[in-house]
Write a protein that holds these residues in place. Structure first.
Motif, PDB file in Angstrom:
ATOM      1  N   ALA A 296      30.902 -17.148 -50.834  1.00 27.84           N
ATOM      2  CA  ALA A 296      31.178 -15.779 -50.424  1.00 27.84           C
ATOM      3  C   ALA A 296      30.341 -14.724 -51.131  1.00 27.84           C
ATOM      4  CB  ALA A 296      32.664 -15.470 -50.613  1.00 27.84           C
ATOM      5  N   LEU A 297      29.026 -14.905 -51.062  1.00 26.93           N
ATOM      6  CA  LEU A 297      28.147 -13.861 -51.576  1.00 26.93           C
ATOM      7  C   LEU A 297      28.253 -12.645 -50.674  1.00 26.93           C
ATOM      8  CD1 LEU A 297      24.791 -15.597 -52.535  1.00 26.93           C
ATOM      9  CD2 LEU A 297      26.374 -14.371 -54.032  1.00 26.93           C
ATOM     10  N   ALA A 298      28.417 -11.473 -51.280  1.00 27.99           N
ATOM     11  CA  ALA A 298      28.453 -10.271 -50.450  1.00 27.99           C
ATOM     12  C   ALA A 298      27.060 -10.012 -49.901  1.00 27.99           C
ATOM     13  CB  ALA A 298      28.931  -9.088 -51.279  1.00 27.99           C
ATOM     14  N   LEU A 299      27.053  -9.505 -48.686  1.00 33.92           N
ATOM     15  CA  LEU A 299      25.792  -9.250 -48.007  1.00 33.92           C
ATOM     16  C   LEU A 299      25.081  -8.065 -48.650  1.00 33.92           C
ATOM     17  CD1 LEU A 299      23.959  -9.814 -45.590  1.00 33.92           C
ATOM     18  CD2 LEU A 299      25.428  -8.344 -44.251  1.00 33.92           C
ATOM     19  N   GLU A 300      23.830  -8.275 -49.007  1.00 30.80           N
ATOM     20  CA  GLU A 300      23.057  -7.158 -49.537  1.00 30.80           C
ATOM     21  C   GLU A 300      22.177  -6.582 -48.456  1.00 30.80           C
ATOM     22  OE1 GLU A 300      21.018  -7.781 -53.253  1.00 30.80           O
ATOM     23  OE2 GLU A 300      22.558  -9.216 -53.813  1.00 30.80           O
ATOM     24  N   ARG A 301      21.776  -5.332 -48.673  1.00 28.75           N
ATOM     25  CA  ARG A 301      20.884  -4.720 -47.696  1.00 28.75           C
ATOM     26  C   ARG A 301      19.501  -5.354 -47.790  1.00 28.75           C
ATOM     27  NH1 ARG A 301      22.663   1.360 -46.753  1.00 28.75           N
ATOM     28  NH2 ARG A 301      22.767   1.066 -44.518  1.00 28.75           N
TER      29      ARG A 301
ATOM     30  N   ALA B  16      27.567 -12.919 -46.991  1.00 25.51           N
ATOM     31  CA  ALA B  16      26.170 -13.260 -46.697  1.00 25.51           C
ATOM     32  C   ALA B  16      26.083 -14.631 -46.032  1.00 25.51           C
ATOM     33  CB  ALA B  16      25.344 -13.248 -47.975  1.00 25.51           C
ATOM     34  N   GLY B  17      25.093 -14.785 -45.188  1.00 27.19           N
ATOM     35  CA  GLY B  17      24.923 -16.056 -44.481  1.00 27.19           C
ATOM     36  C   GLY B  17      23.986 -16.998 -45.216  1.00 27.19           C
ATOM     37  N   GLU B  18      24.008 -18.250 -44.783  1.00 25.89           N
ATOM     38  CA  GLU B  18      23.120 -19.245 -45.394  1.00 25.89           C
ATOM     39  C   GLU B  18      21.793 -19.280 -44.662  1.00 25.89           C
ATOM     40  OE1 GLU B  18      24.397 -23.286 -46.377  1.00 25.89           O
ATOM     41  OE2 GLU B  18      26.380 -22.579 -45.769  1.00 25.89           O
ATOM     42  N   PRO B  19      20.699 -19.193 -45.397  1.00 25.68           N
ATOM     43  CA  PRO B  19      19.400 -19.268 -44.734  1.00 25.68           C
ATOM     44  C   PRO B  19      19.169 -20.641 -44.098  1.00 25.68           C
ATOM     45  CG  PRO B  19      19.139 -18.901 -47.115  1.00 25.68           C
ATOM     46  CD  PRO B  19      20.596 -19.094 -46.849  1.00 25.68           C
ATOM     47  N   LEU B  20      18.320 -20.680 -43.073  1.00 24.04           N
ATOM     48  CA  LEU B  20      17.918 -21.966 -42.501  1.00 24.04           C
ATOM     49  C   LEU B  20      16.769 -22.494 -43.349  1.00 24.04           C
ATOM     50  CD1 LEU B  20      17.805 -21.028 -38.706  1.00 24.04           C
ATOM     51  CD2 LEU B  20      19.591 -22.314 -39.894  1.00 24.04           C
TER      52      LEU B  20
ATOM     53  N   LEU C 297      33.926  -9.514 -41.277  1.00 25.97           N
ATOM     54  CA  LEU C 297      32.604  -9.833 -40.745  1.00 25.97           C
ATOM     55  C   LEU C 297      31.871 -10.788 -41.671  1.00 25.97           C
ATOM     56  CD1 LEU C 297      31.418  -6.329 -39.512  1.00 25.97           C
ATOM     57  CD2 LEU C 297      32.613  -8.123 -38.240  1.00 25.97           C
ATOM     58  N   GLU C 298      31.008 -11.577 -41.081  1.00 28.48           N
ATOM     59  CA  GLU C 298      30.173 -12.470 -41.862  1.00 28.48           C
ATOM     60  C   GLU C 298      28.796 -12.541 -41.233  1.00 28.48           C
ATOM     61  OE1 GLU C 298      30.923 -16.731 -41.239  1.00 28.48           O
ATOM     62  OE2 GLU C 298      32.695 -16.083 -40.112  1.00 28.48           O
ATOM     63  N   GLU C 299      27.814 -12.868 -42.072  1.00 26.92           N
ATOM     64  CA  GLU C 299      26.463 -13.022 -41.559  1.00 26.92           C
ATOM     65  C   GLU C 299      26.249 -14.457 -41.113  1.00 26.92           C
ATOM     66  OE1 GLU C 299      23.114 -13.123 -44.319  1.00 26.92           O
ATOM     67  OE2 GLU C 299      22.284 -11.421 -43.222  1.00 26.92           O
ATOM     68  N   ARG C 300      25.538 -14.624 -40.005  1.00 29.66           N
ATOM     69  CA  ARG C 300      25.161 -15.960 -39.532  1.00 29.66           C
ATOM     70  C   ARG C 300      23.666 -15.935 -39.217  1.00 29.66           C
ATOM     71  NH1 ARG C 300      29.389 -18.963 -36.863  1.00 29.66           N
ATOM     72  NH2 ARG C 300      31.309 -18.500 -37.987  1.00 29.66           N
ATOM     73  N   ILE C 301      22.945 -16.819 -39.853  1.00 27.09           N
ATOM     74  CA  ILE C 301      21.502 -16.873 -39.611  1.00 27.09           C
ATOM     75  C   ILE C 301      21.239 -17.982 -38.602  1.00 27.09           C
ATOM     76  CG2 ILE C 301      19.247 -17.258 -40.681  1.00 27.09           C
ATOM     77  CD1 ILE C 301      20.492 -15.972 -43.232  1.00 27.09           C
ATOM     78  N   TYR C 302      20.829 -17.550 -37.397  1.00 25.72           N
ATOM     79  CA  TYR C 302      20.697 -18.462 -36.264  1.00 25.72           C
ATOM     80  C   TYR C 302      19.281 -18.412 -35.698  1.00 25.72           C
ATOM     81  CZ  TYR C 302      25.821 -18.908 -35.440  1.00 25.72           C
ATOM     82  OH  TYR C 302      27.155 -19.187 -35.517  1.00 25.72           O
ATOM     83  N   ARG C 303      18.899 -19.538 -35.066  1.00 23.85           N
ATOM     84  CA  ARG C 303      17.710 -19.510 -34.216  1.00 23.85           C
ATOM     85  C   ARG C 303      18.101 -18.885 -32.881  1.00 23.85           C
ATOM     86  NH1 ARG C 303      18.722 -24.690 -35.579  1.00 23.85           N
ATOM     87  NH2 ARG C 303      17.700 -25.235 -37.531  1.00 23.85           N
ATOM     88  N   LEU C 304      17.204 -18.097 -32.335  1.00 19.03           N
ATOM     89  CA  LEU C 304      17.390 -17.634 -30.969  1.00 19.03           C
ATOM     90  C   LEU C 304      16.212 -18.140 -30.145  1.00 19.03           C
ATOM     91  CD1 LEU C 304      18.918 -14.824 -29.334  1.00 19.03           C
ATOM     92  CD2 LEU C 304      16.462 -14.689 -29.053  1.00 19.03           C
TER      93      LEU C 304
END
Lengths: 334, 207
Positions: free
Chosen positions: A42-47, A72-76, A140-147
């Protein structure tokens, strides 16, 4: 709260997100010899730092507060984020024009607050909700996705949102609900593309998911990107993100979410059914009739490194979602 | 303007200067593209931008080539005839760059992809067919070939009409959501070909 399970899915088939995340962490640990293990929960999202001259979209105050509290989301691993200028400057949002640069150029005056969303159809808690009220119970949470766009390009994007499943549980669909239908705003005054004369598309834009797809933990309702609110050209203030499907399934600027018994009449599917299926799962083995889907250009790409990579089944999310389609002929149900 | 261009072509020096102008200006789009590439101003998906840009200019030069004869007959711009081959060769030039850019930036010279595109994709087959036709016309565009082929040279070069139709079909099959632009090009081609049909019919009637 009792939710009647939709007919097509057993509860045991859904991988809880915690399990899937643990699995990812395990893989990471193995890959990096333990060194790459995420630094705690649960890292807080930074700008994000933005390049000079890039405009931030803080959104309304109530949203900004929620965004700042997002996890913060997990990087791919090995797949860097697309730069902000590409994510916000290369958009297919035909309501604002056909060129990729049109939405950024023409959507800046688009009014996205206040915003109402109609919840309807086969659902207990139908009604018209202020977006702020609709979002209130959800962290809210960040999700790092491929589009992956059906046209053959792709980007890695850090969305901020919450699982669609959480909203669905809250509004309590009835046992008849087998599909979810989403509709984009229809407002030709604000959306010049909807006034266009030579368009093959009918407005408003409609998309849909099967109930089990909608309930899948990867399926996100997004309100932000890159640490801030969604810019209008990215589908503000509320959009869908379904990372294992071609981008056109991830409908933008949603004003209506309806629960239906019948398969929704999705816009591209209705426009050219032999080219765009209802499912539209990313699949390198099934080409678009006019072009190959075997590879993609991962943006940013430049002249000297076009960055052509192989497209993965289900856009690399096969492990999490392939079971949704077991027994289906994916050549037929493209 | 029209008169003055005709006048320019009456003097040898004017002809030479204008010939150089006509040789150099068609390189401007390419120059623009290269400059934009170096400035990284080709957008997020430069591969797509480049391929589309080169294809459009190939089509524009093809239309300009086809416009020479109608312009001569309708406006008396006979001096244009001197540049028809040049315009035709620039059509081939941009079409070749278009094909090369597609294979390089979209397919990455992967043999498996190239084979599949050529075997399965109607719009690629049609576009490739048009390019082969342009190559044949380009090779036989020299004076030597004109002499060698004699009457058959003209017959061979009537191929430009099916080539134009194939190129247009290639363009039409790329439509996704908007057909406004394609419609404009289609109408121009219709006018260029329609003029020739009309001309033939009138001649047949007057004989």
């Amino acid at each position: 709260m009792l939710i009647k399970a939709p007919s097509d899915i057993r509860p045991s088939e859904i991988t809880p997100e915690s399990v899937y995340r643990q699995r990812r962490q395990l893989i990471k640990a193995m890959v990096g010899g333990g060194l790459l293990m995420a630094a705690g929960p649960a890292l807080a999202l930074e700008r994000y730092e933005l390049a000079e001259g890039q405009r931030r979209y803080p959104g309304p105050d109530w949203l900004q507060q929620k965004l700042r509290a997002a996890r913060a989301g997990e990087p791919l691993e090995g797949e860097p984020l697309a730069p902000y200028r590409l994510i916000t400057g290369h958009n297919n949002f035909y309501e604002f024009g056909l060129d990729k640069q049109d939405p950024k150029a023409r959507a800046q005056g688009f009014v996205t607050d206040p915003w109402r969303v109609e919840i309807g159809g086969e659902v207990a808690n139908a009604g018209s909700y202020h977006l702020e009220d609709l979002l209130k119970p959800h962290a809210l949470e960040e999700r790092i996705y491929r589009l992956r766009c059906v046209e053959g390009w792709s980007m890695v994007i850090p969305w901020i949102g919450f699982p669609l499943a959480d909203l669905i549980k809250r509004v309590e669909p009835t046992g008849n609900a087998r599909f979810v239908e989403f509709t984009t705003l229809h407002d030709p005054e604000q959306m010049p593309g909807q006034r266009g004369f030579f368009s093959t598309l009918q407005w408003p834009y409609v998309e849909g998911l099967r109930m089990d797809e909608a309930m899948h933990p990867l399926t996100l309702l997004a309100v932000g990107v890159y640490g801030d609110a969604l810019p209008p050209q990215n589908g503000a203030p509320l959009r869908l993100v379904v990372p294992w499907k071609y981008g056109f399934k991830s409908i933008k600027s949603i004003v209506s979410i309806r629960f239906t018994e019948q398969m929704p009449k999705a816009t591209w599917n209705q426009t050219a059914p032999h080219e765009y299926g209802f499912y539209a799962n990313v699949n390198p083995a099934v080409d678009h009739p006019r072009w190959s889907q075997a590879t993609e250009r991962r943006l940013p790409s430049s002249l000297f490194s076009p960055n052509i990579i192989d497209t993965l089944p289900f856009n690399g999310y096969a492990e999490q979602v392939a079971h949704l389609y077991s027994g289906m002929d994916l050549r037929k149900w493209y | 303007m029209v008169l003055s261009l005709a006048a320019v072509h009456r003097s040898p020096r004017g002809r030479r200067v204008f010939w150089w102008l006509m040789l150099i200006w068609p390189l401007l789009p390419l120059g623009w593209l290269v400059a934009a590439g170096f400035r990284q101003a080709l957008g997020a998906d430069p591969a797509q931008t480049i391929v589309t840009f080169l294809g459009l200019w190939a089509l524009r030069f093809l239309f300009m080539t086809l416009a020479v004869t109608p312009c001569r007959r309708l406006f008396g711009w006979n001096w244009l005839q001197r540049y028809r081959r040049m315009l035709g060769l620039y059509t081939l030039f941009y079409a070749t760059l278009h094909l090369f850019a597609f294979v390089t930036f979209i397919l990455g010279w992967r043999a498996d992809l190239i084979a599949r595109e050529l075997a399965e994709r109607p719009y690629i087959i049609v576009g490739f067919g048009a390019w082969i036709g342009l190559v044949a016309l380009g090779i036989t565009s020299t004076r030597g070939w004109v002499r060698r082929l004699g009457r058959r040279w003209q017959q061979l070069h009537y191929l430009v009409y099916p080539i134009a139709l194939l190129a247009m079909l290639h363009f039409i099959w790329l439509i996704r959501a908007g057909y406004g632009e394609v419609l404009v090009y289609g109408l121009i081609l219709l006018a260029l070909l329609g003029y020739r049909v009309g001309h033939r019919l009138r001649r047949a009637r007057s004989n």
